[in-house]
Design an enzyme around this catalytic site. Structure first.
Site, PDB file in Angstrom:
ATOM      1  N   ARG A 228       0.858  -1.192   0.000  1.00 55.42           N
ATOM      2  CA  ARG A 228       0.000   0.000   0.000  1.00 55.42           C
ATOM      3  C   ARG A 228       0.891   1.238   0.000  1.00 55.42           C
ATOM      4  O   ARG A 228       1.890   1.305   0.747  1.00 55.42           O
ATOM      5  CB  ARG A 228      -0.898   0.039   1.246  1.00 55.42           C
ATOM      6  CG  ARG A 228      -2.037  -0.971   1.248  1.00 55.42           C
ATOM      7  CD  ARG A 228      -3.098  -0.664   0.174  1.00 55.42           C
ATOM      8  NE  ARG A 228      -4.218  -1.584   0.203  1.00 55.42           N
ATOM      9  CZ  ARG A 228      -4.324  -2.699  -0.532  1.00 55.42           C
ATOM     10  NH1 ARG A 228      -3.354  -3.032  -1.375  1.00 55.42           N
ATOM     11  NH2 ARG A 228      -5.395  -3.468  -0.442  1.00 55.42           N
ATOM     12  N   HIS A 276      -0.856  -0.741  -9.587  1.00 53.87           N
ATOM     13  CA  HIS A 276      -1.483  -1.617  -8.577  1.00 53.87           C
ATOM     14  C   HIS A 276      -1.893  -2.962  -9.195  1.00 53.87           C
ATOM     15  O   HIS A 276      -3.057  -3.354  -9.153  1.00 53.87           O
ATOM     16  CB  HIS A 276      -2.695  -0.905  -7.944  1.00 53.87           C
ATOM     17  CG  HIS A 276      -3.114  -1.510  -6.641  1.00 53.87           C
ATOM     18  ND1 HIS A 276      -3.503  -0.769  -5.557  1.00 53.87           N
ATOM     19  CD2 HIS A 276      -3.221  -2.806  -6.248  1.00 53.87           C
ATOM     20  CE1 HIS A 276      -3.829  -1.570  -4.556  1.00 53.87           C
ATOM     21  NE2 HIS A 276      -3.659  -2.822  -4.959  1.00 53.87           N
TER      22      HIS A 276
END
Ligand code: NDP
Ligand code: OXD
Length: 313
Positions: A228, A276
């Protein structure tokens, strides 16, 4: 003894191009259940399967008993108001660990085999062989030794790298050098030629990698974030990359996604980013895992991947 079930409906929320494929696969795997695409005003249900559910879904379903989250990290869900009794069950591996391994091998060898420099040499018309350092000369630090980090650690170790891992709790007999807790963090960081971040984002880990901690990495260390963006202070990271304290980075995740086209990280020749995608949620693996959990729930058996409400991962 089986659980007394009041209704056989499961709410589903994952608006995406793959919505139809998800609903078909889930209906096939759970023939006794009616899968309902959630819309505002939906009748009450015990179970939901969702990725990034809106606050309205949670507010309108105060009786939800279990939310099956279509991902490994639950930080986005944790920032919402949730029915207090609702268990959150995340995906544990479900096909993601092998994708993480591939990504990690690419990112690590990009540095250890000098590929960034060779890319630049190639464009400049240069022909400059560099010494190959054997894998055992590299110490790889993996932050997070869970479903994903442990698998990445095992494969890097099998490739001959020195592997250190850092987690909240101590681990024994894993074959890697273990560090744990805040007390073990500095020693862990100080030896990591390559740092791989595979932690969950929680109140304890947000901006854990700040300027001071990045400074504890050896000069010339390489930074890989597959977890993250908000685990690291982005300005401090950019500064460490600009000053040369960090040799480079491979980044899959960012505090703001998508990362702005004008962001300074995009201009740095020693940084490469991806949108991502380090590990994607694959429908067959995820459906198999969720269907197994729903059968366990019906039979009052323990579920796997239940998020601890206190630790938030
Ligand atoms: P797990 O929950 O299985 O493992 C988490 C690990 O982090 C554990 O080893 C845990 O320690 C450690 N940890 C958690 N909090 C702390 C803390 N405060 N201090 C030290 N260690 C801590 O997670 P996964 O391996 O399944 O996934 C990791 C993350 O990867 C996810 O949360 C998600 O954010 C990210 N992810 C990213 C994807 C992408 O495409 N980029 C795809 C999938 C996941 P302990 O073992 O002691 O509990
Ligand atoms: C996840 C993710 O957490 O896709 O599964 O990042």
């Amino acid at each position: 003894m089986g659980r007394l079930i009041t209704n056989q409906r499961i709410l589903f929320h994952h608006p995406s191009a793959q919505e139809g494929a998800w609903l078909r696969a889930l209906s096939e795997a759970l023939p006794d259940w009616e899968l309902v695409k959630w819309q505002p005003g939906e009748a009450a249900a015990d179970l939901a399967i969702a990725w990034a559910p809106p606050q309205q879904l949670l507010d309108e379903q105060p009786g939800l008993k279990v939310m099956f989250h279509l991902g490994a990290g639950v930080d986005a869900l944790w920032s919402l108001r949730r029915p207090p009794q609702m268990q959150v069950v995340r995906l544990e591996d479900a096909g993601m660990a092998e994708q993480m391994v591939d990504y990690a091998l690419y990112a690590v060898t990009r540095h250890t085999r000098d590929f960034t420099n060779y890319e630049q040499d190639w464009r400049a018309g240069s022909w400059t062989p560099r010494r190959v350092r054997p894998n055992h000369e590299w110490q790889i630090g993996i932050m997070g030794y869970g479903a994903l980090g442990a698998r990445v650690a095992a494969v890097l170790q099998s490739r001959g790298y020195g592997v250190h891992a850092w987690s909240r709790s101590p681990k024994h007999g894993t074959g890697v050098v273990h560090h744990h807790g805040m007390g073990g963090l500095a020693a862990f960081l100080q030896q990591a030629h390559v740092l791989i971040v595979l932690l969950p984002l929680t109140a304890d880990t947000r901006h854990l990698l700040n300027a001071d901690r990045l400074a504890q990495l050896p000069k010339g260390a390489y930074f890989i974030n597959m977890a993250r963006g908000a685990l690291v202070d982005t300005d401090a990271l950019a500064q460490a990359l600009t000053s040369g304290h960090l040799a480079g980075a491979v980044l899959d995740v960012f505090e703001q996604e998508p990362l702005s086209p004008a962001h300074p990280l995009r201009q740095m020749p020693n940084v490469i980013g991806t949108p991502h995608i380090a590990a994607q949620t694959w429908i067959p693996e995820a459906v198999q895992s969720i269907a197994g959990n729903i059968r366990a729930w019906q039979d009052n058996n323990p579920l796997h991947g239940v998020v601890d409400p206190l630790r938030a991962y």
